[in-house]
Motif scaffolding. Structure first.
Motif, PDB file in Angstrom:
ATOM      1  N   ALA A  27       0.828  -1.204   0.000  1.00  0.00           N
ATOM      2  CA  ALA A  27       0.000   0.000   0.000  1.00  0.00           C
ATOM      3  C   ALA A  27       0.864   1.256   0.000  1.00  0.00           C
ATOM      4  O   ALA A  27       0.595   2.217  -0.722  1.00  0.00           O
ATOM      5  CB  ALA A  27      -0.929  -0.004   1.218  1.00  0.00           C
ATOM      6  N   ALA A  28       1.928   1.255   0.806  1.00  0.00           N
ATOM      7  CA  ALA A  28       2.799   2.429   0.901  1.00  0.00           C
ATOM      8  C   ALA A  28       3.566   2.674  -0.399  1.00  0.00           C
ATOM      9  O   ALA A  28       3.781   3.823  -0.795  1.00  0.00           O
ATOM     10  CB  ALA A  28       3.770   2.260   2.067  1.00  0.00           C
ATOM     11  N   LEU A  29       3.972   1.593  -1.063  1.00  0.00           N
ATOM     12  CA  LEU A  29       4.759   1.719  -2.291  1.00  0.00           C
ATOM     13  C   LEU A  29       3.885   1.779  -3.543  1.00  0.00           C
ATOM     14  O   LEU A  29       4.389   2.076  -4.634  1.00  0.00           O
ATOM     15  CB  LEU A  29       5.725   0.532  -2.422  1.00  0.00           C
ATOM     16  N   GLY A  30       2.598   1.477  -3.402  1.00  0.00           N
ATOM     17  CA  GLY A  30       1.741   1.392  -4.573  1.00  0.00           C
ATOM     18  C   GLY A  30       2.055   0.184  -5.433  1.00  0.00           C
ATOM     19  O   GLY A  30       1.852   0.207  -6.653  1.00  0.00           O
ATOM     20  N   ASP A  31       2.575  -0.866  -4.804  1.00  0.00           N
ATOM     21  CA  ASP A  31       2.964  -2.080  -5.533  1.00  0.00           C
ATOM     22  C   ASP A  31       1.728  -2.955  -5.723  1.00  0.00           C
ATOM     23  O   ASP A  31       1.486  -3.922  -4.979  1.00  0.00           O
ATOM     24  CB  ASP A  31       4.049  -2.830  -4.753  1.00  0.00           C
ATOM     25  N   LEU A  32       0.953  -2.631  -6.730  1.00  0.00           N
ATOM     26  CA  LEU A  32      -0.302  -3.332  -6.985  1.00  0.00           C
ATOM     27  C   LEU A  32      -0.070  -4.776  -7.425  1.00  0.00           C
ATOM     28  O   LEU A  32      -0.838  -5.680  -7.065  1.00  0.00           O
ATOM     29  CB  LEU A  32      -1.103  -2.582  -8.047  1.00  0.00           C
ATOM     30  N   GLU A  33       1.001  -5.015  -8.174  1.00  0.00           N
ATOM     31  CA  GLU A  33       1.276  -6.364  -8.674  1.00  0.00           C
ATOM     32  C   GLU A  33       1.509  -7.343  -7.522  1.00  0.00           C
ATOM     33  O   GLU A  33       0.912  -8.423  -7.478  1.00  0.00           O
ATOM     34  CB  GLU A  33       2.488  -6.345  -9.600  1.00  0.00           C
ATOM     35  N   LEU A  34       2.383  -6.963  -6.587  1.00  0.00           N
ATOM     36  CA  LEU A  34       2.641  -7.835  -5.442  1.00  0.00           C
ATOM     37  C   LEU A  34       1.399  -7.934  -4.557  1.00  0.00           C
ATOM     38  O   LEU A  34       1.095  -9.010  -4.018  1.00  0.00           O
ATOM     39  CB  LEU A  34       3.823  -7.298  -4.629  1.00  0.00           C
ATOM     40  N   GLY A  35       0.670  -6.843  -4.411  1.00  0.00           N
ATOM     41  CA  GLY A  35      -0.558  -6.872  -3.613  1.00  0.00           C
ATOM     42  C   GLY A  35      -1.566  -7.853  -4.169  1.00  0.00           C
ATOM     43  O   GLY A  35      -2.212  -8.590  -3.407  1.00  0.00           O
ATOM     44  N   ARG A  36      -1.705  -7.897  -5.486  1.00  0.00           N
ATOM     45  CA  ARG A  36      -2.640  -8.852  -6.110  1.00  0.00           C
ATOM     46  C   ARG A  36      -2.137 -10.283  -5.954  1.00  0.00           C
ATOM     47  O   ARG A  36      -2.940 -11.210  -5.802  1.00  0.00           O
ATOM     48  CB  ARG A  36      -2.804  -8.500  -7.592  1.00  0.00           C
ATOM     49  N   TRP A  37      -0.818 -10.451  -5.966  1.00  0.00           N
ATOM     50  CA  TRP A  37      -0.267 -11.797  -5.751  1.00  0.00           C
ATOM     51  C   TRP A  37      -0.598 -12.282  -4.344  1.00  0.00           C
ATOM     52  O   TRP A  37      -0.989 -13.440  -4.154  1.00  0.00           O
ATOM     53  CB  TRP A  37       1.243 -11.769  -5.978  1.00  0.00           C
ATOM     54  N   VAL A  38      -0.451 -11.397  -3.359  1.00  0.00           N
ATOM     55  CA  VAL A  38      -0.826 -11.748  -1.985  1.00  0.00           C
ATOM     56  C   VAL A  38      -2.316 -12.058  -1.911  1.00  0.00           C
ATOM     57  O   VAL A  38      -2.737 -13.012  -1.246  1.00  0.00           O
ATOM     58  CB  VAL A  38      -0.459 -10.612  -1.006  1.00  0.00           C
TER      59      VAL A  38
END
Length: 492
Positions: A255-266
């Motif tokens: 959320a802090a980095l805006g890393d949507l790709e890793l967030g969706r993987w989680v």
């Protein structure tokens, strides 16, 4: 205090605890001899009854019976009483002290429980006071004692105190105890000494899941999100499976980095496990998607969740408000209050006021701000006042915003004043801008942006003489702009 509770119990209740069962009407018939079978039976009865204690009234009544039947020096039973006081939501340490002081020879468990209770209450002075008394009474510290001391140091935020306790850990030979070392790692993260936390972690031969979670959390809490995610990748590489705590921290970093790709993987991992029903994990997913701007995905998850809590609603309301979905944020708030009957807290109202500010809903903002104390019994903080000042300043009601600042029950900070000063610049209110600037000089005298905002206010009215005066004042006071920013364009 004990005699007080003994006198409170009426004769008709002498053989019966009125607040819970089982009935103890046979207590006075038991012998108080430790070698008597009835003594052991009564001891077991007390243990089973403690499981049904939920309030201070329960414990004080049971304690009265403990004293009456000669068990006041039984360390196991007294330990239960002190443990209840120390770990209850009310943290009844005053009563715990009175019970503890009545014990002639407290054991290590009782000392540790007292230290633990004051640690929970964040009373660092009492924590180390009892630690000192513990040593003076000849009781040796153990891993529990040191863990509580380390935790208290971290929560107090003192690097020096934490290092001193770390020295005690080394002297006592507990530096390799798993729980103590994990607590040390956590403590150094809390005091922003993340490099020390990492060094302690790297010295572990085979760190367990708790150790991995602790060090990752240290990096994320200290704002070093990339390093935290790198550790998460390393954790997977060595075959340690993440749990809900790991994934919550990783989602916070995403959320802090805006890393949507890793967030969706989680999210894909969570969807294939029972964790999808864990409300804390789902809240983290919603937070990650709102921070990354994927509002629709956040709302989809929100709609599917059946056991919503206050954090769920707050996350959605704040996310919608931050992205300008003003009416949707207020609709969720209405759903929370009217249909699900979930009482709001200060964070909820912060989201609602933010939505009103971004939507220019002045009347609604005033209404919700007034409802905070009148209807919801929530005391406004500086952040709530900041939202109101921002809302009024955006609408050009800078004089009303200034009146609000002057009548705040707490001291105004520079952030709120700069919000008001920016509103004066936008709406060309020179006189008020000068007044706000004078107040800002008292709060934060050397901040360059305040001079720039005032100069820009004069520039918007083409009063170049005043612009020059402000610039000269800035030079005379030695106020300089911070180091300029820079950008880097990477070529693929």
């Amino acid at each position: 205090m004990i005699s007080t509770y003994l006198n409170v119990i009426k004769p008709s209740l002498k053989h019966k605890l009125i607040s819970f069962k089982p009935k103890l009407n046979f207590l006075n018939h038991f012998s108080s001899c430790p070698h008597d079978k009835t003594y052991s039976k009564l001891e077991q009865t007390y243990f089973s009854t403690f499981k049904k204690c939920y309030t201070k009234k329960h414990v004080t009544q049971l304690h009265a019976h403990v004293v009456q039947t000669g068990f006041s020096q039984n360390l196991f039973i007294v330990g239960k009483i002190v443990m209840f006081c120390a770990m209850s939501n009310e943290c009844l340490m005053d009563y715990a002290v009175s019970v503890f002081d009545s014990v002639r020879s407290p054991d290590g468990f009782l000392w540790n429980t007292m230290i633990r209770g004051f640690c929970k209450k964040n009373d660092v002075k009492k924590v180390f006071g009892y630690y000192k008394l513990m040593g003076q009474n000849g009781e040796n510290v153990d891993n529990f004692t040191l863990s509580f001391l380390v935790k208290a140091s971290g929560e107090y935020g003192s690097v020096l105190l934490g290092r001193q306790v770390h020295c005690c850990v080394l002297k006592c030979g507990f530096e390799w105890h798993v729980h103590v070392r994990n607590t040390l790692v956590h403590m150094y993260g809390m005091v922003n000494e993340v490099w020390v936390a990492r060094k302690l972690f790297d010295e572990m031969l085979e760190p367990d899941l708790v150790a991995w979670n602790t060090v990752i959390d240290c990096y994320v809490c200290c704002g070093e999100y990339k390093e935290g995610l790198e550790l998460f990748s390393r954790m997977q590489a060595v075959g340690v499976r993440p749990d809900d705590a790991t994934l919550s921290v990783v989602l916070s970093a995403c959320a802090a980095l805006g890393d949507l790709e890793l967030g969706r993987w989680v999210h894909s991992i969570v969807s294939q496990s029972p964790l999808i029903k864990d409300v804390s994990i789902v809240n983290s997913l919603i937070h990650m998607y709102t921070k990354c701007g994927e509002i629709q995905e956040a709302l989809t998850i929100f709609g599917k969740l059946t056991d919503k809590n206050i954090v769920t609603y707050n996350t959605v309301i704040l996310g919608l408000a931050a992205h300008g979905h003003v009416q949707e944020a207020l609709d969720v708030f209405s759903l929370m209050i009217n249909r699900n009957h979930t009482p709001p807290n200060d964070v909820t109202l912060l989201g609602v006021l933010t939505a009103c500010s971004h939507g220019g809903m002045i009347n609604k903002g005033r209404k919700y701000f007034n409802k905070m104390t009148a209807e919801y019994d929530i005391k406004p903080t500086i952040k709530h006042y900041g939202c109101m000042v921002d809302m009024l300043s955006r609408a050009g009601l800078v004089n009303e915003a200034y009146d609000l600042v002057q009548n705040m029950p707490m001291k105004c900070n520079a952030i709120v004043l700069r919000t008001l000063l920016a509103g004066c610049r936008v709406h060309g209110n020179i006189e008020l801008a000068e007044n706000v600037k004078q107040v800002l000089l008292e709060v934060d005298p050397d901040h360059s942006s305040d001079f720039v905002l005032l100069a820009n206010t004069y520039a918007s009215l083409e009063d170049w003489n005043q612009v020059s005066r402000v610039r000269r004042s800035m030079t005379a006071k030695g106020v300089q702009k911070p180091s300029p920013g820079n950008s880097l364009v990477g070529l693929l």
